[in-house]
Design an enzyme around this catalytic site. Structure first.
Site, PDB file in Angstrom:
ATOM      1  N   CYS A   2       0.871  -1.181   0.000  1.00  0.00           N
ATOM      2  CA  CYS A   2       0.000   0.000   0.000  1.00  0.00           C
ATOM      3  C   CYS A   2       0.902   1.223   0.000  1.00  0.00           C
ATOM      4  O   CYS A   2       2.117   1.116   0.142  1.00  0.00           O
ATOM      5  CB  CYS A   2      -0.856   0.041   1.259  1.00  0.00           C
ATOM      6  SG  CYS A   2      -1.844  -1.443   1.503  1.00  0.00           S
ATOM      7  N   ARG A  28       1.341   1.638  -5.914  1.00  0.00           N
ATOM      8  CA  ARG A  28       1.492   0.699  -4.800  1.00  0.00           C
ATOM      9  C   ARG A  28       0.163   0.032  -4.424  1.00  0.00           C
ATOM     10  O   ARG A  28       0.136  -0.893  -3.610  1.00  0.00           O
ATOM     11  CB  ARG A  28       2.042   1.419  -3.568  1.00  0.00           C
ATOM     12  CG  ARG A  28       3.409   2.021  -3.780  1.00  0.00           C
ATOM     13  CD  ARG A  28       3.919   2.657  -2.508  1.00  0.00           C
ATOM     14  NE  ARG A  28       4.180   1.671  -1.486  1.00  0.00           N
ATOM     15  CZ  ARG A  28       5.302   0.981  -1.361  1.00  0.00           C
ATOM     16  NH1 ARG A  28       6.286   1.205  -2.192  1.00  0.00           N
ATOM     17  NH2 ARG A  28       5.457   0.091  -0.413  1.00  0.00           N
ATOM     18  N   TRP A  74      -3.789  -1.709  -1.308  1.00  0.00           N
ATOM     19  CA  TRP A  74      -3.763  -2.945  -2.091  1.00  0.00           C
ATOM     20  C   TRP A  74      -4.169  -4.021  -1.113  1.00  0.00           C
ATOM     21  O   TRP A  74      -3.398  -4.412  -0.234  1.00  0.00           O
ATOM     22  CB  TRP A  74      -2.364  -3.184  -2.649  1.00  0.00           C
ATOM     23  CG  TRP A  74      -2.222  -4.492  -3.342  1.00  0.00           C
ATOM     24  CD1 TRP A  74      -1.625  -5.622  -2.858  1.00  0.00           C
ATOM     25  CD2 TRP A  74      -2.683  -4.830  -4.645  1.00  0.00           C
ATOM     26  NE1 TRP A  74      -1.691  -6.623  -3.788  1.00  0.00           N
ATOM     27  CE2 TRP A  74      -2.325  -6.171  -4.900  1.00  0.00           C
ATOM     28  CE3 TRP A  74      -3.354  -4.121  -5.646  1.00  0.00           C
ATOM     29  CZ2 TRP A  74      -2.627  -6.809  -6.091  1.00  0.00           C
ATOM     30  CZ3 TRP A  74      -3.644  -4.773  -6.828  1.00  0.00           C
ATOM     31  CH2 TRP A  74      -3.279  -6.085  -7.041  1.00  0.00           C
ATOM     32  N   ASN A 100       1.148   0.204   5.883  1.00  0.00           N
ATOM     33  CA  ASN A 100       1.553  -0.613   4.739  1.00  0.00           C
ATOM     34  C   ASN A 100       2.328  -1.793   5.297  1.00  0.00           C
ATOM     35  O   ASN A 100       3.287  -1.601   6.041  1.00  0.00           O
ATOM     36  CB  ASN A 100       2.438   0.216   3.797  1.00  0.00           C
ATOM     37  CG  ASN A 100       3.162  -0.642   2.776  1.00  0.00           C
ATOM     38  OD1 ASN A 100       2.628  -1.639   2.310  1.00  0.00           O
ATOM     39  ND2 ASN A 100       4.384  -0.265   2.441  1.00  0.00           N
ATOM     40  N   GLY A 101       1.915  -3.019   4.953  1.00  0.00           N
ATOM     41  CA  GLY A 101       2.616  -4.196   5.463  1.00  0.00           C
ATOM     42  C   GLY A 101       1.610  -5.246   5.882  1.00  0.00           C
ATOM     43  O   GLY A 101       0.424  -5.160   5.562  1.00  0.00           O
ATOM     44  N   GLU A 464      10.157 -19.466 -19.492  1.00  0.00           N
ATOM     45  CA  GLU A 464       9.746 -18.142 -19.015  1.00  0.00           C
ATOM     46  C   GLU A 464      10.689 -17.061 -19.563  1.00  0.00           C
ATOM     47  O   GLU A 464      10.243 -15.967 -19.921  1.00  0.00           O
ATOM     48  CB  GLU A 464       9.699 -18.137 -17.475  1.00  0.00           C
ATOM     49  CG  GLU A 464       9.389 -16.791 -16.820  1.00  0.00           C
ATOM     50  CD  GLU A 464       8.051 -16.168 -17.205  1.00  0.00           C
ATOM     51  OE1 GLU A 464       7.239 -16.818 -17.883  1.00  0.00           O
ATOM     52  OE2 GLU A 464       7.835 -14.997 -16.863  1.00  0.00           O
ATOM     53  N   LYS A 468       9.380 -13.886 -21.818  1.00  0.00           N
ATOM     54  CA  LYS A 468       9.675 -12.479 -21.516  1.00  0.00           C
ATOM     55  C   LYS A 468      10.263 -11.796 -22.742  1.00  0.00           C
ATOM     56  O   LYS A 468       9.915 -10.672 -23.077  1.00  0.00           O
ATOM     57  CB  LYS A 468      10.668 -12.335 -20.335  1.00  0.00           C
ATOM     58  CG  LYS A 468      10.135 -12.663 -18.973  1.00  0.00           C
ATOM     59  CD  LYS A 468       9.244 -11.606 -18.367  1.00  0.00           C
ATOM     60  CE  LYS A 468       7.788 -11.846 -18.603  1.00  0.00           C
ATOM     61  NZ  LYS A 468       7.062 -12.797 -17.834  1.00  0.00           N
ATOM     62  N   GLU A 471       7.609 -11.224 -25.489  1.00  0.00           N
ATOM     63  CA  GLU A 471       6.581 -10.290 -25.056  1.00  0.00           C
ATOM     64  C   GLU A 471       7.031  -8.831 -25.136  1.00  0.00           C
ATOM     65  O   GLU A 471       6.290  -7.979 -25.603  1.00  0.00           O
ATOM     66  CB  GLU A 471       6.250 -10.668 -23.603  1.00  0.00           C
ATOM     67  CG  GLU A 471       4.980 -10.160 -23.064  1.00  0.00           C
ATOM     68  CD  GLU A 471       4.750 -10.639 -21.630  1.00  0.00           C
ATOM     69  OE1 GLU A 471       5.686 -11.162 -20.973  1.00  0.00           O
ATOM     70  OE2 GLU A 471       3.629 -10.472 -21.149  1.00  0.00           O
ATOM     71  N   HIS A 487      16.773 -33.224 -31.182  1.00  0.00           N
ATOM     72  CA  HIS A 487      15.663 -33.903 -31.853  1.00  0.00           C
ATOM     73  C   HIS A 487      14.976 -32.985 -32.873  1.00  0.00           C
ATOM     74  O   HIS A 487      13.836 -33.251 -33.257  1.00  0.00           O
ATOM     75  CB  HIS A 487      14.657 -34.400 -30.809  1.00  0.00           C
ATOM     76  CG  HIS A 487      15.257 -35.410 -29.875  1.00  0.00           C
ATOM     77  ND1 HIS A 487      15.632 -36.679 -30.288  1.00  0.00           N
ATOM     78  CD2 HIS A 487      15.607 -35.335 -28.561  1.00  0.00           C
ATOM     79  CE1 HIS A 487      16.158 -37.344 -29.264  1.00  0.00           C
ATOM     80  NE2 HIS A 487      16.163 -36.537 -28.206  1.00  0.00           N
ATOM     81  N   LYS A 587      -2.790  -6.662 -19.533  1.00  0.00           N
ATOM     82  CA  LYS A 587      -2.386  -7.196 -18.218  1.00  0.00           C
ATOM     83  C   LYS A 587      -3.305  -8.336 -17.790  1.00  0.00           C
ATOM     84  O   LYS A 587      -2.875  -9.291 -17.184  1.00  0.00           O
ATOM     85  CB  LYS A 587      -2.408  -6.059 -17.192  1.00  0.00           C
ATOM     86  CG  LYS A 587      -1.892  -6.450 -15.823  1.00  0.00           C
ATOM     87  CD  LYS A 587      -0.397  -6.720 -15.859  1.00  0.00           C
ATOM     88  CE  LYS A 587       0.135  -7.307 -14.583  1.00  0.00           C
ATOM     89  NZ  LYS A 587       1.418  -8.015 -14.820  1.00  0.00           N
TER      90      LYS A 587
HETATM   91  C1  AGP Z   1       3.245 -12.819 -18.739  1.00  0.00           C
HETATM   92  O1  AGP Z   1       4.246 -11.877 -18.717  1.00  0.00           O
HETATM   93  C2  AGP Z   1       1.950 -12.384 -19.269  1.00  0.00           C
HETATM   94  N1  AGP Z   1       1.513 -11.137 -18.865  1.00  0.00           N
HETATM   95  C3  AGP Z   1       0.885 -13.484 -19.356  1.00  0.00           C
HETATM   96  O2  AGP Z   1       1.470 -14.621 -19.896  1.00  0.00           O
HETATM   97  C4  AGP Z   1       0.156 -13.859 -18.053  1.00  0.00           C
HETATM   98  O3  AGP Z   1       0.997 -14.569 -17.207  1.00  0.00           O
HETATM   99  C5  AGP Z   1      -1.092 -14.695 -18.423  1.00  0.00           C
HETATM  100  O4  AGP Z   1      -1.959 -13.920 -19.227  1.00  0.00           O
HETATM  101  C6  AGP Z   1      -1.825 -15.208 -17.224  1.00  0.00           C
HETATM  102  O5  AGP Z   1      -2.325 -14.180 -16.448  1.00  0.00           O
HETATM  103  P1  AGP Z   1      -2.818 -14.428 -14.967  1.00  0.00           P
HETATM  104  O6  AGP Z   1      -1.658 -14.903 -14.179  1.00  0.00           O
HETATM  105  O7  AGP Z   1      -3.361 -13.111 -14.507  1.00  0.00           O
HETATM  106  O8  AGP Z   1      -3.902 -15.476 -15.038  1.00  0.00           O
END
Ligand code: AGP
Length: 592
Positions: A2, A28, A74, A100-101, A464, A468, A471, A487, A587
């Site tokens: 927060c 935050r 938050w 906050n905490g 992962e 990244k 993306e 393979h 997001k």
């Molecule tokens: C990852 O960097 C992405 N933003 C995306 O793959 C994300 O993890 C995915 O859409 C799942 O979202 P969630 O964890 O909110 O379910």
């Protein structure tokens, strides 16, 4: 996570300035906001919702007085509601606190205070603070001493600002494991979660350490330790501009969130007792299925390796969007674990609703009150705080932390839990090497394709790392199990193709190094991630990012992802892309 602010001003109304400062802290938290200002009594305006909506609805700056405290929330304990919004007060409404905490032992304190006759209005952990202060002030202590006694009783993390109608012209702040700074203007004094929040008013900043308290009065600020002894503190004059405010001085939310990962892991570790409770509530389990998307899917893969290698429980991982086509036979001995940062991802929710019909469900989620938390049988919260950058970073390491805690309790591996406490330091060591990673990024930024390879626990890390890269840099990146290269994909390795090899110490180390030799023989440029002490890796790789030698394979995923996030971040910046808002992505994906 927060945001908190407090101020004592001269010949100015405090509420509009508190509103301006707390708006800079919206990164935050953004589910509730509140301001308190005192005259003969304490006036409070607060509600759940984004700052601008709440302000439109109730006019947050319409409060009297030249001093006050404010908070942006938050939610961690108690869903976002007006009652759960800060500031919180004691029974009389004459003491107000923003926090906050996380207070880990709030339940026992709350029960004891209720026994003594205190009446609580919220479901938050924070509310025990004003009630404890009330109790100690009723015994004759002043505000400062009452806060000291209160802090003695609570376990967990806090940054607080508090005031009492009985002591006008005073705000007391204190911190432990959550940030708090002090601003010293001309006859005007501030406390805040970070310096950018108050930069419009002063750039003279005092950084408080854990175990320190600050007393703001009209005559000035005094910093003391928990024994009440005055401490002399240095004043830092910052050359930051107010525009940097929301990002806390960082250029982007993503890099700020990468830097917050140690704090996220620490906060999530504080969830351990609640996770143990969930484990105790679970029925006998014969099989586990993880269901998730994107980064959360990669966290799930680590879960599979953990549950199978440490507990021998058959575990599968299913992409949420594929669940209805390939769901395993579920029954009441199956635990289906849904992992989602947002708790609102449409694919994941659809799968959750299906799974619930026949199996026990557990959701691991970062957003309190989100759909997944309302619908699953059991819920565990990751404590990463709000993540603004579209690319998941700190929520991923918090998800991993939760999974490791879960498996520690389910398999009685307390040594693993102990190991987790060292992770924030490992992360900080990696961040100290940031310039080196930035320099590597600038040399590789024009590559068309990247490969990321790893075995065992490092395979999901490779996946992962590749996600990244795709993306936020728009460069083609492929994650592969290192042994799978030969393979097929080895055909794509040509002169100069970058291969990022994840090679922590452990049983997969030597075999992955053989795969590194194979790609080197075909002209690949190798970026190796491994122990500082790994001479073999150093002799094979063109560039090495060294990580603490104690980070073994089993625990490596939480730390080893950090350099890969940094690599993608700096390539993205070099290419002039906004890493916080990559094209075509959102997001939270609320469509199937
Ligand atoms: C990852 O960097 C992405 N933003 C995306 O793959 C994300 O993890 C995915 O859409 C799942 O979202 P969630 O964890 O909110 O379910």
């Amino acid at each position: 996570m927060c945001g908190i602010v407090g101020c004592i001003l001269k010949d100015k109304k405090a509420a509009p300035i508190l509103l301006e400062c707390v708006t800079k802290l919206e990164y935050r938290g953004y589910d509730s906001v509140g301001i308190a200002t005192p005259d003969s009594e304490i006036h409070i305006k607060k509600d759940q919702g984004k700052i601008k909506d709440v302000n439109k609805k109730i006019g947050l700056s319409n409060l009297p007085g030249d001093m006050g405290i404010a908070h942006v929330r938050w939610a961690t304990h108690g869903i976002p509601t007006k009652e759960n919004s800060h500031p919180h007060t004691d029974c009389s409404g004459n003491i107000a606190v923003v926090h906050n905490g996380i207070i880990e032992n709030y339940k026992e304190i709350k029960d004891a205070l209720i026994e003594e006759g205190h009446v609580f209005k919220s479901e938050t952990d924070t509310e025990v603070i004003p009630h404890l202060i009330e109790k100690f002030m009723a015994q004759g202590l002043d505000l400062e001493s009452a806060i000291r006694d209160t802090l003695d009783m609570i376990h967990g993390s806090y940054a607080i600002a508090a005031m009492a109608a009985a002591e006008p012209g005073k705000i007391v702040g204190a911190k432990k494991d959550s940030p708090l700074i002090v601003g010293k203007g001309i006859d005007e004094y501030f406390v805040a979660s970070d310096a950018p929040a108050i930069l419009n008013h002063t750039n003279n900043i005092i950084y408080l350490e854990d175990g320190e308290m600050v007393i703001l009065e009209r005559s000035g600020v005094t910093v003391k330790n928990m024994l009440g002894e005055v401490i002399k503190k240095e004043i830092h004059v910052l050359d930051w501009t107010p525009e940097m405010a929301e990002k806390g001085g960082f250029d982007h939310f993503m890099i700020k969130e990468i830097h917050e990962q140690g704090e996220s892991v620490r906060n999530t570790l504080m969830e351990a007792a609640d996770i143990e409770k969930v484990v105790n509530e679970l029925p006998d389990i014969e099989r586990i299925s993880f269901v998730a998307c994107g980064t959360s899917y990669h966290a799930s893969l680590i879960g599979k390796y953990l549950f199978e290698s440490l507990m021998g429980v058959p575990t599968d991982v299913i992409l949420a969007s594929e669940f209805k086509y390939s769901a395993p036979a579920l029954n009441d001995k199956t635990l289906v674990i849904f992992i989602s940062q947002s708790g609102e991802t449409a694919d994941t929710l659809k799968a959750l609703r299906l799974a619930k019909e026949s199996a026990e469900t557990l959701a691991i989620v970062n957003v309190l009150g989100s759909a997944a938390t309302r619908e699953a049988h059991h819920v565990i919260f990751t404590r990463a705080g709000p993540e603004i950058g579209v690319a998941a970073t700190k929520t991923y390491v918090s998800q991993l932390t939760c999974i490791y805690i879960l498996v520690s309790y389910m398999s009685n591996r307390m040594d693993l839990l102990e190991e987790l406490h060292k992770v924030p330091q490992y992360m900080e060591d990696i961040l100290a090497d940031e310039d080196h990673i930035k320099e590597i990024a600038s040399r590789y930024k024009d590559s068309q394709d990247f490969f990321f390879i790893g075995r065992g626990f490092s395979y999901p890390t490779a996946l992962e790392g590749a996600l990244k890269l795709k993306e936020i840099t728009y460069i083609h990146g492929e994650g592969y199990a290192a042994g799978e290269l030969k393979h097929g994909p080895l055909a794509l390795i040509d002169d100069g193709v970058p291969v990022v090899a994840v090679v922590p110490p452990g049983i997969s180390h030597d075999k992955t190094l053989s795969n590194v030799e194979e790609v080197r023989a075909r002209g690949a440029r190798v970026i190796g991630l491994g122990s500082h002490e790994d001479k073999l890796l150093k002799s094979e790789a063109d560039d090495v990012i060294g990580i603490n030698e104690s980070v073994n394979e089993l625990i490596s995923p939480i730390s080893y992802i950090v350099p890969l996030q940094l690599l993608s971040y700096y390539i993205s910046v070099e290419k002039g892309i906004d890493p916080d808002k990559p094209k075509n992505l959102a997001k939270c994906v609320t469509v199937e």
